[in-house]
Enzyme design. Structure first.
Site, PDB file in Angstrom:
ATOM      1  N   GLY A 169       0.785  -1.301   0.283  1.00  0.00           N
ATOM      2  CA  GLY A 169      -0.077  -0.216  -0.328  1.00  0.00           C
ATOM      3  C   GLY A 169       1.060   1.338  -0.174  1.00  0.00           C
ATOM      4  O   GLY A 169       0.486   2.560  -0.583  1.00  0.00           O
TER       5      GLY A 169
ATOM      6  N   ALA B  87      14.745  -4.665   1.197  1.00  0.00           N
ATOM      7  CA  ALA B  87      15.386  -5.054  -0.080  1.00  0.00           C
ATOM      8  C   ALA B  87      16.777  -4.294  -0.635  1.00  0.00           C
ATOM      9  O   ALA B  87      16.919  -2.919  -0.088  1.00  0.00           O
ATOM     10  CB  ALA B  87      14.853  -4.599  -1.315  1.00  0.00           C
TER      11      ALA B  87
ATOM     12  N   ILE C 121      -0.117  19.156   1.394  1.00  0.00           N
ATOM     13  CA  ILE C 121      -0.534  18.237   2.635  1.00  0.00           C
ATOM     14  C   ILE C 121      -0.522  19.297   4.325  1.00  0.00           C
ATOM     15  O   ILE C 121      -1.023  19.501   4.572  1.00  0.00           O
ATOM     16  CB  ILE C 121       1.225  17.971   2.614  1.00  0.00           C
ATOM     17  CG1 ILE C 121       1.397  16.816   1.280  1.00  0.00           C
ATOM     18  CG2 ILE C 121       1.427  17.381   3.586  1.00  0.00           C
ATOM     19  CD1 ILE C 121       2.784  16.241   1.686  1.00  0.00           C
TER      20      ILE C 121
ATOM     21  N   ALA D 224       5.095  20.743   6.960  1.00  0.00           N
ATOM     22  CA  ALA D 224       5.159  20.220   5.389  1.00  0.00           C
ATOM     23  C   ALA D 224       5.877  20.655   4.469  1.00  0.00           C
ATOM     24  O   ALA D 224       5.183  21.982   3.682  1.00  0.00           O
ATOM     25  CB  ALA D 224       3.367  20.559   5.353  1.00  0.00           C
TER      26      ALA D 224
ATOM     27  N   ALA E   3      -0.163   9.425  -6.795  1.00  0.00           N
ATOM     28  CA  ALA E   3      -0.290   7.786  -6.660  1.00  0.00           C
ATOM     29  C   ALA E   3      -0.292   7.578  -8.310  1.00  0.00           C
ATOM     30  O   ALA E   3      -0.417   6.475  -8.411  1.00  0.00           O
ATOM     31  CB  ALA E   3      -1.269   7.492  -5.394  1.00  0.00           C
TER      32      ALA E   3
ATOM     33  N   HIS F  79     -28.630  16.927 -14.608  1.00  0.00           N
ATOM     34  CA  HIS F  79     -29.455  18.172 -13.954  1.00  0.00           C
ATOM     35  C   HIS F  79     -30.386  17.586 -12.009  1.00  0.00           C
ATOM     36  O   HIS F  79     -30.972  15.794 -12.743  1.00  0.00           O
ATOM     37  CB  HIS F  79     -30.400  19.214 -14.659  1.00  0.00           C
ATOM     38  CG  HIS F  79     -30.955  20.215 -14.161  1.00  0.00           C
ATOM     39  ND1 HIS F  79     -30.232  20.838 -13.196  1.00  0.00           N
ATOM     40  CD2 HIS F  79     -32.207  19.854 -13.195  1.00  0.00           C
ATOM     41  CE1 HIS F  79     -30.810  21.938 -12.438  1.00  0.00           C
ATOM     42  NE2 HIS F  79     -32.439  21.378 -12.441  1.00  0.00           N
TER      43      HIS F  79
END
Length: 465
Positions: free
Chosen positions: A40, A118, A186, A270, A320, A444
């Site tokens: 995710g 990894a 953000i 941010a 994303a 509408h």
């Protein structure tokens, strides 16, 4: 060390990575997806999804509190209370359901999911440190989908009262006071939500306007709403760091000689995001870089054969849905299909109050590109659906080439306009002209009618204005 051979290994299980793995497996490509925590990525676990859940909670609470005085349509509510702990649990439950769903899809299409860290050894080899021991994986193709992380400031390192968006989405309670360094999407999304939940919020922005990358016409309704919510906005102001005396945030406002001290419980930094290019052996590969990003071509191939990169690690826009589109394409290329990444537009949404959506070129961008343009807006104050929602702030804007009426860009600001983003993107992808939109029957009453009316206005004959 266990040795594994496969055709494709994907490093990073965010939206781009897991979509790559799913699509490749659907096409019969043996695939291993490596993710350090859980599938995710940032978006699902600590970004897009939990932030939108928090925004929904904040809006629901704010609406209830605002109805303590009777609404224009006769509703009054008293004694509205919020159990913030339950709100966070609800948010976490949504994340868990979606994470479980991704895991289930990987299993359904027989894409192997390996939880572990990894490390690239070379362009064909990855060593993964997992709970069941180290595994050396050799693959014909490597896809780097490691995403991004919150950018830090040297004078305001994360820790204690200084937090990133990650910590802001897992607070134990609503802080009484909050300073936000950075008035990008953000900072304003989270700041608006926390203000609606009861926090006293001050925004510190170094440039002279909020949402610096968006044009002023779109941000004006957002600025008005921030003021209505009591959010203090300091533009042209620079956060210097924490006071050694009392831990307050020292801010130098534009033209000031002395710094102002902001005494707050939390400081949310941010100021953007940075690609994750460290800590997994990327320096062992001979890749061309574009600053801090991995340089790729229009097929997302790097400078090394059969090494691909997608998503935030390849540059702007860090979205994303861009990563997912790139991942799907790369999977098909590896499976032998012919593709290239050439979208007409990648819609972007700012989930502030009101929301902003932009697809294609703004008026200024279109003119800078050499187009002779026609621009038309249709305000929600003349839209029936907006009136019946008691929120008619904002508008839809269409930018078109004046010579052939081809639509170059569509933007909107208003309540729930994020839901119009796919329509905007589709119109641009299909090469729509003003007459195409104007002649399309729009349902509408909906806010989407404002798009048709904007196109009609650009053609010189708006019906409801």
């Amino acid at each position: 060390m266990e040795e594994i051979v496969t055709k494709l290994i994907v490093i990073g299980g965010g939206p781009g990575g897991y979509v790559t793995a799913i699509r490749a497996s659907q096409l019969g490509v043996p695939t291993i997806l490596v993710e350090e925590t859980q599938p995710g990525g940032t978006c699902l676990n600590i970004g897009c999804i939990p932030s939108k859940a928090l925004i929904h909670v904040a809006e629901a609470y704010h609406q209830a509190r605002s109805r303590e005085a009777q609404s224009p349509f006769g509703l009054s509510v008293s004694g509205a209370q919020l159990d913030f702990g339950k709100s966070i649990a609800w948010k976490d439950g949504i994340v868990a359901r979606l994470t479980s769903g991704v895991t289930g899809l990987l299993k359904k299409y027989k894409a192997a999911l390996l939880i572990g860290r990894a490390e690239l050894i070379d362009g064909k080899t990855v060593v993964v440190q997992s709970a069941t021991g180290a595994k050396r994986i050799r693959a014909e193709h490597v896809v780097i989908a490691t995403g991004s992380r919150p950018a830090a400031l040297p004078n305001l390192p994360f820790g204690d009262k200084v937090i990133s968006s990650t910590e802001a989405l897992s607070l134990n309670g609503v802080p009484a006071s909050l300073a936000i360094v950075g008035a990008g999407y953000i900072g304003l999304e989270l700041g608006t939500a926390l203000a609606k939940l009861g926090a006293s919020v001050t925004v510190v922005e170094a440039t002279d306007k909020i949402l610096p990358t968006w044009d002023a016409e779109l941000t004006r309704p957002v600025a008005a709403r921030l003021e209505a919510l009591g959010i203090r906005v300091l533009t042209g102001a620079r956060a210097l760091g924490l006071s050694t005396k009392d831990g307050s945030l020292e801010v130098l406002e534009n033209g000031a000689v002395h710094a102002t001290a902001l005494s707050v419980d939390r400081i949310l930094v941010a100021v953007g995001r940075r690609p994750r290019t460290e800590g997994f052996g990327l320096d062992r590969l001979d890749l061309d870089m574009d600053g801090s990003f991995i340089r790729v071509d229009d097929r997302c191939m790097t400078s090394m054969r059969d090494v691909w990169a997608i998503g935030d690690v390849t540059g702007e826009p860090m979205l994303a849905h861009r990563a997912m589109a790139q991942g799907e394409m790369v999977a098909e290329l590896i499976a032998g299909r012919r593709r290239r990444f050439d979208p007409a537009a990648i819609p972007a949404v700012c989930f502030t109050d009101p929301e902003i959506v932009s697809a294609g070129l703004s008026p200024a961008d279109a003119k800078a590109a050499g187009h002779e343009v026609v621009v038309a807006t249709f305000p929600f104050v003349a839209n029936g659906r907006a009136m019946t929602q008691d929120d008619d702030a904002g508008f839809v804007r269409v930018v078109a080439n004046a010579l052939d009426e081809r639509v170059l860009g569509i933007q909107a600001v208003g309540r729930e306009v994020s839901e119009l983003s796919a329509t905007f993107g589709l119109a641009l992808e299909m090469g729509a002209r003003l007459q195409d939109i104007a002649a399309t029957i729009h349902t509408h009453p909906t806010r989407g009618e404002a798009l048709q009316e904007a196109a009609l206005r650009a053609l010189g004959h708006a019906l409801h204005l």
